[in-house]
Design a protein around this motif. Sequence first.
Motif, mmCIF file in Angstrom:
data_model
loop_
_atom_site.group_PDB
_atom_site.id
_atom_site.type_symbol
_atom_site.label_atom_id
_atom_site.label_comp_id
_atom_site.label_asym_id
_atom_site.label_seq_id
_atom_site.Cartn_x
_atom_site.Cartn_y
_atom_site.Cartn_z
ATOM 1 N N ARG A 149 0.823 -1.213 0.000
ATOM 2 C CA ARG A 149 0.000 0.000 0.000
ATOM 3 C C ARG A 149 0.859 1.266 0.000
ATOM 4 N NH1 ARG A 149 -4.390 -0.943 -2.121
ATOM 5 N NH2 ARG A 149 -5.052 1.112 -1.368
ATOM 6 N N GLY A 150 2.081 1.129 0.512
ATOM 7 C CA GLY A 150 2.969 2.284 0.488
ATOM 8 C C GLY A 150 3.309 2.712 -0.931
ATOM 9 N N TYR A 151 3.520 1.728 -1.829
ATOM 10 C CA TYR A 151 3.792 2.042 -3.228
ATOM 11 C C TYR A 151 2.562 2.670 -3.895
ATOM 12 C CZ TYR A 151 7.963 -0.865 -2.722
ATOM 13 O OH TYR A 151 9.158 -1.374 -2.322
ATOM 14 N N HIS A 168 1.778 1.239 -13.620
ATOM 15 C CA HIS A 168 3.089 1.519 -13.029
ATOM 16 C C HIS A 168 3.254 0.988 -11.609
ATOM 17 C CE1 HIS A 168 4.435 4.019 -16.357
ATOM 18 N NE2 HIS A 168 3.263 4.637 -16.353
ATOM 19 N N VAL A 169 2.170 0.631 -10.948
ATOM 20 C CA VAL A 169 2.282 0.175 -9.559
ATOM 21 C C VAL A 169 1.712 -1.232 -9.380
ATOM 22 C CG1 VAL A 169 1.675 0.640 -7.154
ATOM 23 C CG2 VAL A 169 2.201 2.542 -8.686
ATOM 24 N N TYR A 170 0.429 -1.392 -9.689
ATOM 25 C CA TYR A 170 -0.225 -2.674 -9.412
ATOM 26 C C TYR A 170 0.320 -3.817 -10.273
ATOM 27 C CZ TYR A 170 -3.774 -0.833 -6.238
ATOM 28 O OH TYR A 170 -4.425 -0.280 -5.157
ATOM 29 N N LEU A 171 0.408 -3.590 -11.584
ATOM 30 C CA LEU A 171 0.845 -4.668 -12.475
ATOM 31 C C LEU A 171 2.279 -5.116 -12.198
ATOM 32 C CD1 LEU A 171 0.200 -6.562 -14.791
ATOM 33 C CD2 LEU A 171 0.894 -4.756 -16.390
ATOM 34 N N PRO A 172 3.258 -4.198 -12.073
ATOM 35 C CA PRO A 172 4.617 -4.655 -11.743
ATOM 36 C C PRO A 172 4.678 -5.394 -10.404
ATOM 37 C CG PRO A 172 4.666 -2.400 -12.544
ATOM 38 C CD PRO A 172 3.230 -2.735 -12.346
#
Length: 255
Positions: A149-151, A168-172
């Motif tokens: 969640r921090g990302y 950029h966040v969830y998929l990687p």
Amino acid sequence: MSNTFQKQILPWLLPFVVLIVWQVVSMLEVVSPSLFPAPTAVLESFYDLVVSGTLAEHIQISLYRAFVGLLIGGSIGLLLGILNGWSKWSFFTFDTSIQMVRNIPHLALLPLAIVWLGIGETSKIFLVALGVMFPIYINTLHGIRSVDRGYVEMGRMYGLRGWQLFRHVYLPGALPSIFVGLRYALGVMWLTLIVAETIATSDGLGYLAMNARQFMQTDIIIVTIIIYALFGKLADMIAQVGEKNALRWHPNYRK
């Protein structure tokens, strides 16, 4: 030298030892050659099947069924995993139903698939798609919901919303789990195909094995088993290469 031995030689050491033991046992005729043929007899049968073109024909049909089923089932599992991992409304609406269907052994649906879809390609592709869908769904869902969640908050601070935040966040963050699901699904794919091709069919590697069983051609049965094993290993190696290339940024995947 030790690194080369560990990565390139050691993984094949056990199969090589098994091959030697197999040849010795066959030469000593501990078991009847008709039940347990020597590797040389299996190799001779493999050569005959290749020269006649029979093996290539059956392999082509099996690969078509396997990868069409993987494409269909994998795409559905991936989309449902992303949707249910991204949206709480979607998760509470669909996940319970998906989990109930997932706990039904998909191979038990073979008779029903034949009744509904016939004995053609559709029933076999349907079973393969159903088998690979759930491992990819579960791991994709887990990957999306396990993103730090921090990302996510950091991405929002940089103005990422919607598709950009997912890209950029969830998929990687979910990719390691998705590739685990893919590799597991590849094993299920071959398992399902073997069963589907041994019932109500006239082509494919499974049919080749069942036809050989009727004539007690154990060497041909072993050829099909080895081919399934090699295809399974090859598919896993391809998935590993894709995993390493897609996750080059991840510290756990760097050399």
